[in-house]
Design a protein around this motif. Structure first.
Motif, PDB file in Angstrom:
ATOM      1  N   ALA A  89       0.847  -1.259   0.163  1.00 56.40           N
ATOM      2  CA  ALA A  89       0.001   0.036  -0.002  1.00 56.40           C
ATOM      3  C   ALA A  89       0.851   1.301  -0.059  1.00 56.40           C
ATOM      4  CB  ALA A  89      -0.982  -0.096   1.246  1.00 56.40           C
ATOM      5  N   ALA A  90       1.805   1.137   0.620  1.00 51.72           N
ATOM      6  CA  ALA A  90       3.049   2.476   0.930  1.00 51.72           C
ATOM      7  C   ALA A  90       3.487   2.520  -0.646  1.00 51.72           C
ATOM      8  CB  ALA A  90       4.025   2.098   1.937  1.00 51.72           C
ATOM      9  N   HIS A  91       3.859   1.767  -1.133  1.00 52.51           N
ATOM     10  CA  HIS A  91       4.589   1.825  -2.609  1.00 52.51           C
ATOM     11  C   HIS A  91       3.586   2.144  -3.499  1.00 52.51           C
ATOM     12  CE1 HIS A  91       7.733  -1.614  -1.080  1.00 52.51           C
ATOM     13  NE2 HIS A  91       7.978  -0.291  -0.485  1.00 52.51           N
ATOM     14  N   ASP A  92       2.320   1.602  -3.477  1.00 53.86           N
ATOM     15  CA  ASP A  92       1.237   1.913  -4.335  1.00 53.86           C
ATOM     16  C   ASP A  92       0.866   3.481  -4.477  1.00 53.86           C
ATOM     17  OD1 ASP A  92      -0.524   0.915  -6.521  1.00 53.86           O
ATOM     18  OD2 ASP A  92      -2.023   1.847  -5.164  1.00 53.86           O
ATOM     19  N   CYS A  93       1.138   4.192  -3.414  1.00 52.17           N
ATOM     20  CA  CYS A  93       0.663   5.689  -3.235  1.00 52.17           C
ATOM     21  C   CYS A  93       2.156   6.609  -3.374  1.00 52.17           C
ATOM     22  CB  CYS A  93      -0.070   5.962  -2.070  1.00 52.17           C
ATOM     23  SG  CYS A  93       0.849   5.964  -0.480  1.00 52.17           S
ATOM     24  N   GLY A  94       2.985   6.027  -3.652  1.00 54.34           N
ATOM     25  CA  GLY A  94       4.312   6.448  -3.874  1.00 54.34           C
ATOM     26  C   GLY A  94       5.335   6.813  -2.725  1.00 54.34           C
ATOM     27  N   GLY A  95       4.912   6.226  -1.663  1.00 54.88           N
ATOM     28  CA  GLY A  95       5.739   6.222  -0.353  1.00 54.88           C
ATOM     29  C   GLY A  95       6.798   4.925  -0.028  1.00 54.88           C
TER      30      GLY A  95
END
Length: 321
Positions: free
Chosen positions: A121-127
């Motif tokens: 989820a973090a990666h999916d929003c650019g985090g």
């Protein structure tokens, strides 16, 4: 090499998310002063039927930091982080992941278990996702499950501290991991920040000194106890949450218990469905061992100014050895 979001900080420091203590006031002050500010998602609470507090906090943080950046293009604020307790008892986890994803939280800090879906989820929003660990075994599991970086929680740290020396813990992790590595454990001065880097960490992870700040959401008595205490006033116990943690002995005595004779509890007693500790323990206050360096209650920006000055002085001192 550090990911871009962790580069260009004023000093290499991430402020750790502290139960109850960390909220929007403290996070905004930390970020404006040039270090990563953070808070636990579970600190944002609302009563049934009220607007979701986590959404309100993220809206306020994003808006205030955006205003600051527009007014100070040469000195933009540092990014912020949200801590997710991924223990199975956290009934809010799925909801809070969705909210943080929707608000594009830039840095996600996970604790008490490594979960692939949280990192995704973090990666999916650019985090990016940082996971805190207390030993090398947990470190390897976290990276295998997709964490971008590690927070080595060593002996002397506040809250759920590990038992290992920072020298040993960082050394073992750096034998195989070259990604972002943060170190937590009694770091309260700029010299200690530089020492963390010297032993192989990229950034220091600092919590307890920020309890004694004007923006911290902590009782005045708690702040003064931080100022008045030192390393010998810290007691390690599993009684209060089921996981070994470091606490202020005076707060334990004030609650009518003997800090030298505390019962133990096991991990099965952990419960993050509501408060992370029973109301009976609400005045048992956590702290790391580095608080002997904290002499007064000051604004967070003043504390960060002091850390920055000490960090520069330590670098200069070493250059002249």
């Amino acid at each position: 090499m550090l990911p871009p979001i962790l580069q260009n900080l004023r000093i290499p420091v991430v402020a750790s998310p502290m139960f109850i203590v960390s909220g929007p006031d403290l996070v905004i002050a930390q970020c404006k002063a040039g270090i990563v500010g953070s808070f636990p998602a579970l600190n944002a609470r609302e009563k049934d039927g009220d607007p979701i507090q986590l959404e309100a906090w993220l809206t306020r943080i994003n808006e205030e930091l955006d205003r600051h950046n527009q007014s100070n293009p040469d000195h933009p604020a540092a990014p912020f982080a949200v801590n997710q307790i991924v223990h199975r008892s956290n009934a809010r986890l799925e909801r809070d992941i969705e909210i943080c994803h929707r608000y594009k939280v830039p840095i996600w800090i996970t604790s008490l278990g490594a979960r692939t879906e949280v990192n995704a989820a973090a990666h999916d929003c650019g985090g990016i996702a940082l996971h805190d660990i207390i030993n090398n075994v947990f470190a390897k599991k976290a990276v295998e499950k997709g964490a971008d970086g590690l927070i080595a929680v060593a002996a002397g740290a506040g809250g759920h501290a590990g038992p290992l020396s920072p020298f040993a813990l960082v050394q073992e992790i750096r034998e195989w991991f070259d990604g972002p590595l943060l170190l937590s454990g009694a770091i309260a001065t700029g010299g200690a920040v530089l020492a963390a880097q010297a032993m192989g960490a990229d950034l220091a992870y600092i919590g307890s000194p920020f309890i004694a700040t004007t923006e911290a959401h902590a009782p005045q008595e708690y702040k003064q106890m931080i100022v008045q205490s030192g390393a010998m006033d810290i007691v390690t116990s599993s009684l209060f949450t089921g996981v070994s943690g470091n606490y202020l002995a005076p707060s334990i005595r004030n609650a009518g218990m003997d800090p030298a004779n505390l019962e133990t509890a096991d991990a099965s007693s952990m419960n993050f469905g509501g408060d992370s500790k029973p109301k009976a323990w609400s005045t048992i206050w956590g702290s790391g061992q580095g608080i002997g360096a904290v002499k007064d209650v000051v604004p967070a920006a003043t504390r960060i100014d002091q850390l920055a000055a000490e960090y520069a002085a330590a670098k200069d001192r070493l250059a002249h050895l």
